[in-house]
Structures are given as C-alpha cells and as structure tokens.
Design a protein around this motif. Structure first.
Motif, PDB file in Angstrom:
ATOM      1  N   SER A  71       0.822  -1.208   0.000  1.00  0.00           N
ATOM      2  CA  SER A  71       0.000   0.000   0.000  1.00  0.00           C
ATOM      3  C   SER A  71       0.858   1.262   0.000  1.00  0.00           C
ATOM      4  O   SER A  71       0.526   2.248  -0.668  1.00  0.00           O
ATOM      5  N   ILE A  75       0.594   4.092  -2.877  1.00  0.00           N
ATOM      6  CA  ILE A  75       0.343   5.511  -2.598  1.00  0.00           C
ATOM      7  C   ILE A  75       1.435   6.372  -3.216  1.00  0.00           C
ATOM      8  O   ILE A  75       1.160   7.446  -3.770  1.00  0.00           O
ATOM      9  N   VAL A  88      -6.241   0.308  -1.823  1.00  0.00           N
ATOM     10  CA  VAL A  88      -5.230   0.114  -0.782  1.00  0.00           C
ATOM     11  C   VAL A  88      -5.880  -0.131   0.580  1.00  0.00           C
ATOM     12  O   VAL A  88      -7.078   0.094   0.758  1.00  0.00           O
ATOM     13  N   SER A  90      -4.334   0.826   3.988  1.00  0.00           N
ATOM     14  CA  SER A  90      -3.500   1.412   5.034  1.00  0.00           C
ATOM     15  C   SER A  90      -4.129   2.741   5.444  1.00  0.00           C
ATOM     16  O   SER A  90      -3.660   3.815   5.033  1.00  0.00           O
ATOM     17  N   GLU A  94      -3.350   6.516   4.072  1.00  0.00           N
ATOM     18  CA  GLU A  94      -4.294   7.032   3.072  1.00  0.00           C
ATOM     19  C   GLU A  94      -4.799   8.421   3.460  1.00  0.00           C
ATOM     20  O   GLU A  94      -4.863   9.334   2.627  1.00  0.00           O
ATOM     21  N   GLU A  95      -5.178   8.586   4.717  1.00  0.00           N
ATOM     22  CA  GLU A  95      -5.703   9.866   5.174  1.00  0.00           C
ATOM     23  C   GLU A  95      -4.654  10.961   5.048  1.00  0.00           C
ATOM     24  O   GLU A  95      -4.949  12.089   4.625  1.00  0.00           O
ATOM     25  N   ARG A 106     -11.925   9.523  -1.842  1.00  0.00           N
ATOM     26  CA  ARG A 106     -11.532   8.256  -1.207  1.00  0.00           C
ATOM     27  C   ARG A 106     -12.801   7.592  -0.696  1.00  0.00           C
ATOM     28  O   ARG A 106     -13.555   8.181   0.059  1.00  0.00           O
ATOM     29  N   TYR A 225     -10.281  -1.685   3.177  1.00  0.00           N
ATOM     30  CA  TYR A 225      -9.797  -1.273   1.861  1.00  0.00           C
ATOM     31  C   TYR A 225     -10.590  -0.064   1.349  1.00  0.00           C
ATOM     32  O   TYR A 225     -11.811  -0.026   1.451  1.00  0.00           O
ATOM     33  N   HIS A 226      -9.868   0.892   0.762  1.00  0.00           N
ATOM     34  CA  HIS A 226     -10.493   2.051   0.122  1.00  0.00           C
ATOM     35  C   HIS A 226      -9.997   2.180  -1.308  1.00  0.00           C
ATOM     36  O   HIS A 226      -8.889   1.749  -1.644  1.00  0.00           O
ATOM     37  N   ILE A 228      -9.083   5.131  -4.068  1.00  0.00           N
ATOM     38  CA  ILE A 228      -8.731   6.547  -4.106  1.00  0.00           C
ATOM     39  C   ILE A 228      -8.541   6.964  -5.556  1.00  0.00           C
ATOM     40  O   ILE A 228      -7.704   6.392  -6.271  1.00  0.00           O
TER      41      ILE A 228
END
Length: 282
Positions: A71, A75, A88, A90, A94-95, A106, A225-226, A228
């Motif tokens: 991940s 990113i 991903v 994480s 991610e944020e 996202r 999981y997201h 983005i």
C-alpha cells in the motif's frame, strides 16, 4: 539493498507500461480507455483481481493495467502521478496522503481481517489473547517472526502492534522479506515462524502452508480497503475519467456482489460500499 530491489522491480513494471503507450497508457485502439491501478499484493495473491478486472472491462470498456505492490508503494505511485486509481488498505497513510491535495475522492470498498498465523505447536502461546499481547509474547519468547518489511498496509499494521507493546523488533528471531504476502507466508511456513497476514491471502494458499490461524477476531486486526481516485494535480498523465469509472464501478452493486461472493469455501472479503466505516467490526 532490499529497498533498492523493490524500487527497481516497481520501476521495471512502470517502464514496461510506458513502453506500451509512451505515457503510461496502452498503445493501439484501447489506449483511449486504459488506466493504471496501483493496488496491494493481497488483492492479487488472493485472486480477487482476476475476478473483478475482466468484469469491469466488460461493463465499462476500460482496460486496467494493475501494479500490485504494498500500500505504501501504491500511494507513492499515486503521489508521483504514475497511477490513475489506488485500491489500498492502510487507512492512516491514506488519510495523510489525501490531505496533501493531489488525490480526489476516497471511498470505502470492503474489509476482511488480519490474522496471526504460525506453527501448530504455538511456541509463544498466542492463542486466545489480544493481538497486541500476542505480539508481546512472540517477542518475549524470541519465537521466529517473518515480516513483509515493505511498508505495505500489512506491515503498517504489524508495526502498530509492536508499538502497542513498546517493542522495536530486532535480532535473529525477526526476519524481514521485503516481499508480498504470498512470498512472506511461504517463508514463515518453511521456517516454522509466525507472521501477520490478511485472511484472504492465507485462505487462498493455506493448502500449501504448514501454518494455522492462531490469533484472530480482535478489532485491532480489522483490515479495511479504500479506493482513491487520482487527479491531474498529481501529474498530467493521470486519467481522472478512468479513475472515477473504476471507483464508481467497484463501489457499485455488481462489483460489491462479486466481492461478497468471492471465495470457494467462505467469503474472503465483506463488501462495505455505502456503510458507516466507524461501525465496521462492531
């Protein structure tokens, strides 16, 4: 040296993609609808991508070139404008990434969980204790532990569990592969060691592993999981139209149904699009 090898491998994939299209897109008639998906090795090793991507292409006409890395590396590809969309797992990273301003929306896609696996005789005695305590017992016993060590979402969660014990793992009992989940599981199996894995990859490979699930069910092991979407702010090569098409599709009804049904013996992922993320795992 490990970081150099991983970076070289990722660059080799990207160079091969660029060679096909000159700007990271496929050559020929499909070039107008081709996108790069940077995702995790767990979605590849579990077989989920093999199910989803052909269906996405059939539904939308978009062709996907997946780059399966950790991940953190996925990113970074998004940050450099070398991927159009990310899938991903994480959340903290991610944020932080989305807050930088080069990414678009996202969205929540699915979850499963992490599990601690190891030899059946469980020399550190981690069965039935909280996950953070389990990691403390492994370190205290100097039982073998194999880490991905690749800044993936799985590695990030592992580090959080060590930190909860105030432990900085080191010594001969702690080994880092710098590889994906499938390869790390094989090393742990061959050396009768513990490792942290996403459940989906473990279940897809357990027939070839001398490892058992020894610790599970803790909220600290939730694996979310997201998707983005990337934007032109990350680079001129980014295809935001393709990114949106993929994000819309994977959070849509057909993909969510496929995700929920994926897995021969039991579902490997839980579809979550549209859910309240704070309620997951409750």
């Amino acid at each position: 040296m490990r970081r150099l090898c991983v970076t070289t491998a990722v660059m080799a994939v990207l160079l091969s993609l660029t060679a096909c299209g000159g700007s990271g897109q496929a050559a020929g008639p499909s070039a107008e609808k081709s996108l790069i998906l940077a995702t995790t090795t767990s979605t590849q090793d579990s077989g989920l991508l093999d199910e989803l991507l052909p269906a996405f292409t059939a539904d939308t006409g978009w062709h996907v070139k997946p780059v399966a890395v950790g991940s953190g590396q996925a990113i970074e590809l998004g940050r450099r404008g070398e991927a159009d969309v990310l899938l991903v797992h994480s959340p903290r990273a991610e944020e932080e990434f989305v807050a930088e301003g080069t990414a678009g929306e996202r969205r929540l896609v699915m979850h499963n969980d992490f599990v601690l696996v190891g030899p059946a005789d469980d020399p550190a005695g981690i069965r039935g204790v909280p996950a953070a305590d389990a990691m403390g017992r492994i370190a205290a016993a100097r039982a073998g532990f194999v880490s991905r060590g690749d800044e993936s979402g799985t590695h990030a969660r592992e580090k959080q569990l060590w930190e909860a014990n105030g432990i900085v793992p080191s010594g001969q009992w702690y080994r880092s592969t710098g590889q994906g989940m499938g390869a790390t599981l094989r090393v742990a199996s061959e050396t009768s060691a513990y490792t942290l894995t996403d459940r989906a990859t473990y279940l897809s490979q357990k027939g070839n592993l001398a490892l058992e699930v020894l610790n599970e069910g803790d909220t600290a092991l939730l694996n979310i999981y997201h998707v983005i979407e990337m934007t032109k702010r990350a680079g001129d090569r980014v295809r935001p139209d393709g990114a949106k098409a993929f994000a819309d599709w994977i959070t849509g009804p057909r993909a969510q149904k496929m995700i929920g049904e994926f897995g021969a013996d039991e579902p490997l992922f839980v579809p979550d699009a549209g859910k309240d993320e704070s309620a997951l795992g409750n």
